[in-house]
Design an enzyme around this catalytic site. Structure first.
Site, PDB file in Angstrom:
ATOM      1  N   ASP A 117     -16.878 -21.928  -1.219  1.00  0.00           N
ATOM      2  CA  ASP A 117     -16.899 -22.426   0.168  1.00  0.00           C
ATOM      3  C   ASP A 117     -18.312 -22.265   0.717  1.00  0.00           C
ATOM      4  O   ASP A 117     -19.130 -21.512   0.177  1.00  0.00           O
ATOM      5  CB  ASP A 117     -15.906 -21.651   1.056  1.00  0.00           C
ATOM      6  CG  ASP A 117     -15.873 -22.201   2.485  1.00  0.00           C
ATOM      7  OD1 ASP A 117     -15.926 -23.437   2.649  1.00  0.00           O
ATOM      8  OD2 ASP A 117     -15.832 -21.414   3.443  1.00  0.00           O
TER       9      ASP A 117
ATOM     10  N   TYR B  62     -21.780 -26.241   6.765  1.00  0.00           N
ATOM     11  CA  TYR B  62     -22.021 -27.510   6.098  1.00  0.00           C
ATOM     12  C   TYR B  62     -21.630 -28.692   6.999  1.00  0.00           C
ATOM     13  O   TYR B  62     -22.093 -29.806   6.793  1.00  0.00           O
ATOM     14  CB  TYR B  62     -21.159 -27.617   4.831  1.00  0.00           C
ATOM     15  CG  TYR B  62     -21.707 -26.940   3.595  1.00  0.00           C
ATOM     16  CD1 TYR B  62     -22.711 -25.980   3.653  1.00  0.00           C
ATOM     17  CD2 TYR B  62     -21.193 -27.269   2.341  1.00  0.00           C
ATOM     18  CE1 TYR B  62     -23.175 -25.365   2.497  1.00  0.00           C
ATOM     19  CE2 TYR B  62     -21.655 -26.666   1.190  1.00  0.00           C
ATOM     20  CZ  TYR B  62     -22.643 -25.709   1.266  1.00  0.00           C
ATOM     21  OH  TYR B  62     -23.100 -25.107   0.119  1.00  0.00           O
ATOM     22  N   GLY B  63     -20.745 -28.427   7.951  1.00  0.00           N
ATOM     23  CA  GLY B  63     -20.106 -29.505   8.712  1.00  0.00           C
ATOM     24  C   GLY B  63     -21.034 -30.315   9.588  1.00  0.00           C
ATOM     25  O   GLY B  63     -20.634 -31.351  10.113  1.00  0.00           O
TER      26      GLY B  63
ATOM     27  N   CYS C  46     -13.379 -25.912   0.390  1.00  0.00           N
ATOM     28  CA  CYS C  46     -14.185 -26.360   1.518  1.00  0.00           C
ATOM     29  C   CYS C  46     -13.898 -27.840   1.710  1.00  0.00           C
ATOM     30  O   CYS C  46     -14.182 -28.659   0.816  1.00  0.00           O
ATOM     31  CB  CYS C  46     -15.664 -26.140   1.218  1.00  0.00           C
ATOM     32  SG  CYS C  46     -16.762 -26.768   2.498  1.00  0.00           S
ATOM     33  N   ASN C  47     -13.301 -28.177   2.844  1.00  0.00           N
ATOM     34  CA  ASN C  47     -12.960 -29.582   3.102  1.00  0.00           C
ATOM     35  C   ASN C  47     -14.202 -30.443   3.238  1.00  0.00           C
ATOM     36  O   ASN C  47     -14.215 -31.604   2.848  1.00  0.00           O
ATOM     37  CB  ASN C  47     -12.131 -29.687   4.376  1.00  0.00           C
ATOM     38  CG  ASN C  47     -10.767 -29.080   4.184  1.00  0.00           C
ATOM     39  OD1 ASN C  47      -9.840 -29.749   3.772  1.00  0.00           O
ATOM     40  ND2 ASN C  47     -10.644 -27.785   4.442  1.00  0.00           N
ATOM     41  N   THR C  48     -15.252 -29.850   3.823  1.00  0.00           N
ATOM     42  CA  THR C  48     -16.463 -30.623   4.064  1.00  0.00           C
ATOM     43  C   THR C  48     -17.073 -31.046   2.733  1.00  0.00           C
ATOM     44  O   THR C  48     -17.444 -32.210   2.548  1.00  0.00           O
ATOM     45  CB  THR C  48     -17.442 -29.782   4.895  1.00  0.00           C
ATOM     46  OG1 THR C  48     -16.739 -29.320   6.055  1.00  0.00           O
ATOM     47  CG2 THR C  48     -18.645 -30.583   5.329  1.00  0.00           C
TER      48      THR C  48
ATOM     49  N   GLU D  45     -18.273 -17.493  11.417  1.00  0.00           N
ATOM     50  CA  GLU D  45     -19.263 -16.874  10.514  1.00  0.00           C
ATOM     51  C   GLU D  45     -19.996 -15.727  11.216  1.00  0.00           C
ATOM     52  O   GLU D  45     -20.325 -14.723  10.608  1.00  0.00           O
ATOM     53  CB  GLU D  45     -20.291 -17.918  10.040  1.00  0.00           C
ATOM     54  CG  GLU D  45     -19.763 -18.904   9.020  1.00  0.00           C
ATOM     55  CD  GLU D  45     -19.626 -18.311   7.608  1.00  0.00           C
ATOM     56  OE1 GLU D  45     -20.551 -17.631   7.151  1.00  0.00           O
ATOM     57  OE2 GLU D  45     -18.577 -18.541   6.976  1.00  0.00           O
TER      58      GLU D  45
ATOM     59  N   CYS E 275     -10.011 -27.412   7.735  1.00  0.00           N
ATOM     60  CA  CYS E 275     -11.213 -26.638   7.405  1.00  0.00           C
ATOM     61  C   CYS E 275     -10.693 -25.264   7.009  1.00  0.00           C
ATOM     62  O   CYS E 275      -9.853 -24.695   7.724  1.00  0.00           O
ATOM     63  CB  CYS E 275     -12.137 -26.534   8.615  1.00  0.00           C
ATOM     64  SG  CYS E 275     -13.455 -25.308   8.407  1.00  0.00           S
ATOM     65  N   THR E 276     -11.168 -24.740   5.885  1.00  0.00           N
ATOM     66  CA  THR E 276     -10.588 -23.482   5.394  1.00  0.00           C
ATOM     67  C   THR E 276     -10.964 -22.275   6.257  1.00  0.00           C
ATOM     68  O   THR E 276     -10.394 -21.199   6.082  1.00  0.00           O
ATOM     69  CB  THR E 276     -10.976 -23.238   3.924  1.00  0.00           C
ATOM     70  OG1 THR E 276     -12.401 -23.343   3.808  1.00  0.00           O
ATOM     71  CG2 THR E 276     -10.304 -24.245   3.012  1.00  0.00           C
ATOM     72  N   HIS E 277     -11.900 -22.444   7.176  1.00  0.00           N
ATOM     73  CA  HIS E 277     -12.160 -21.362   8.133  1.00  0.00           C
ATOM     74  C   HIS E 277     -11.040 -21.256   9.186  1.00  0.00           C
ATOM     75  O   HIS E 277     -10.819 -20.190   9.744  1.00  0.00           O
ATOM     76  CB  HIS E 277     -13.469 -21.601   8.892  1.00  0.00           C
ATOM     77  CG  HIS E 277     -14.719 -21.255   8.125  1.00  0.00           C
ATOM     78  ND1 HIS E 277     -15.161 -21.980   7.050  1.00  0.00           N
ATOM     79  CD2 HIS E 277     -15.630 -20.261   8.304  1.00  0.00           C
ATOM     80  CE1 HIS E 277     -16.299 -21.452   6.602  1.00  0.00           C
ATOM     81  NE2 HIS E 277     -16.600 -20.406   7.353  1.00  0.00           N
TER      82      HIS E 277
HETATM   83  N1  DGL Z   1     -14.684 -24.035   5.269  1.00  0.00           N
HETATM   84  C1  DGL Z   1     -15.435 -25.257   5.353  1.00  0.00           C
HETATM   85  C2  DGL Z   1     -14.471 -26.438   5.379  1.00  0.00           C
HETATM   86  O1  DGL Z   1     -13.340 -26.295   4.914  1.00  0.00           O
HETATM   87  C3  DGL Z   1     -16.388 -25.151   6.495  1.00  0.00           C
HETATM   88  C4  DGL Z   1     -17.469 -26.139   6.457  1.00  0.00           C
HETATM   89  C5  DGL Z   1     -18.706 -25.763   7.218  1.00  0.00           C
HETATM   90  O2  DGL Z   1     -19.444 -24.916   6.712  1.00  0.00           O
HETATM   91  O3  DGL Z   1     -18.946 -26.365   8.269  1.00  0.00           O
HETATM   92  O4  DGL Z   1     -14.784 -27.518   5.814  1.00  0.00           O
END
Ligand code: DGL
Length: 270
Positions: free
Chosen positions: A7, A39-40, A70-72, A162, A194-196
């Site tokens: 992630d 990353y988003g 990580c979905n992004t 974060e 989003c996994t967060h």
């Molecule tokens: N956990 C990431 C996701 O699932 C977060 C992406 C990010 O860093 O913005 O999208």
């Protein structure tokens, strides 16, 4: 026999936690690219290059199979990686498909034509980059008809998580749910894309109301991985050790991870 879990930061630990419970005998190597999160808000090339670098590190750690938790990265990079970059003896899997299959009441690999399903009005909460990619809508359209999706880009939420600023994170969740409800007053399901966000699941559920079914990915991805490994046991790599790697400050990342998982986790430099 290790499997890699990647992630951009801490969010993939929600998937790690579920996988470690579902597959307690499989060593897991976690890679959090905390130095480059979020990353988003990055463009697709940037996400692709960062994700490839992280996946190569996990291959070096003896993981032939890597889950992009990580979905992004799954939205912005996975297809390009699968089309042109991943060697024949390695696999990289994303987190969308198990969730969409659960929502559309499908078993793994059911490729029958799209059909009507139980949900009609779906709220999608995700990062700006995942929302812009429309990857969820695309995967859903392959499997379901008549589903109305309203997406809310939850700017700022990954940064707050974060940073461990949970007061800000709670306020942002309430604000994003309010904004979504102005566009779709009565969703019957919500996707935490989003996994967060499962780290804030109770706040999402409270703001959405008890009637809204909230889908999050961790358990669905863990079940799907377990099923995949039964069908492809050769994809368990050579690695023997569970490890937590980060591009960020290992001490800071370990403290946050321990706070979220409620068990001690020690990260080392990637
Ligand atoms: N956990 C990431 C996701 O699932 C977060 C992406 C990010 O860093 O913005 O999208």
């Amino acid at each position: 026999m290790a499997v890699g879990i990647f992630d951009s930061g801490l969010g993939g630990l929600t998937v790690w936690d579920a996988v470690s419970k579902q597959l307690p005998d499989v060593p897991l190597v976690y890679f959090g690219d905390n130095a480059h999160a979020p990353y988003g808000v990055r463009d697709a090339d940037d996400v692709y290059n960062l994700t490839c670098a992280a996946v190569e590190r996990l291959w070096d750690a003896g993981c032939d199979l890597v889950i992009l938790a990580c979905n992004t990265a799954s939205a912005a990079a996975l297809r390009r990686m699968q089309e042109s970059w991943i060697p024949r003896d390695k696999r990289v899997l994303g987190v969308f498909v198990p969730l969409i299959e659960a929502m559309t009441e499908r078993q793994w690999g059911d490729n029958s034509p799209p059909r009507e399903v139980g949900v009609r009005h779906v709220a999608l909460f995700a990062t700006p980059s995942t929302v812009a990619s429309r990857a969820f809508q695309r995967e859903l359209a392959f499997r379901a008809i008549g589903v109305d999706v309203e997406a809310q880009a939850c700017g700022g939420l990954v940064d707050a998580i974060e940073d461990g600023d949970m007061i800000l994170a709670e306020a942002l969740v309430r604000g994003h749910v309010d904004a979504l409800k102005r566009k779709m007053p009565e969703p019957d399901a919500a996707i935490l894309g989003c996994t967060h966000y499962p780290l804030m699941q109770e706040v999402f559920q409270a703001a959405l109301g008890g009637d809204v079914q909230v889908y999050s990915q961790a358990n669905l991805v863990a079940a799907s991985l377990s099923d995949y490994l039964k069908r492809h046991p050769n994809m368990l790599g050579k690695g023997q050790d569970t490890m937590f790697l980060t591009t960020g400050d290992p001490r800071k990342v370990s403290d946050r991870a321990t706070q979220f998982l409620r068990r001690r986790v020690e990260f080392i430099s990637a």
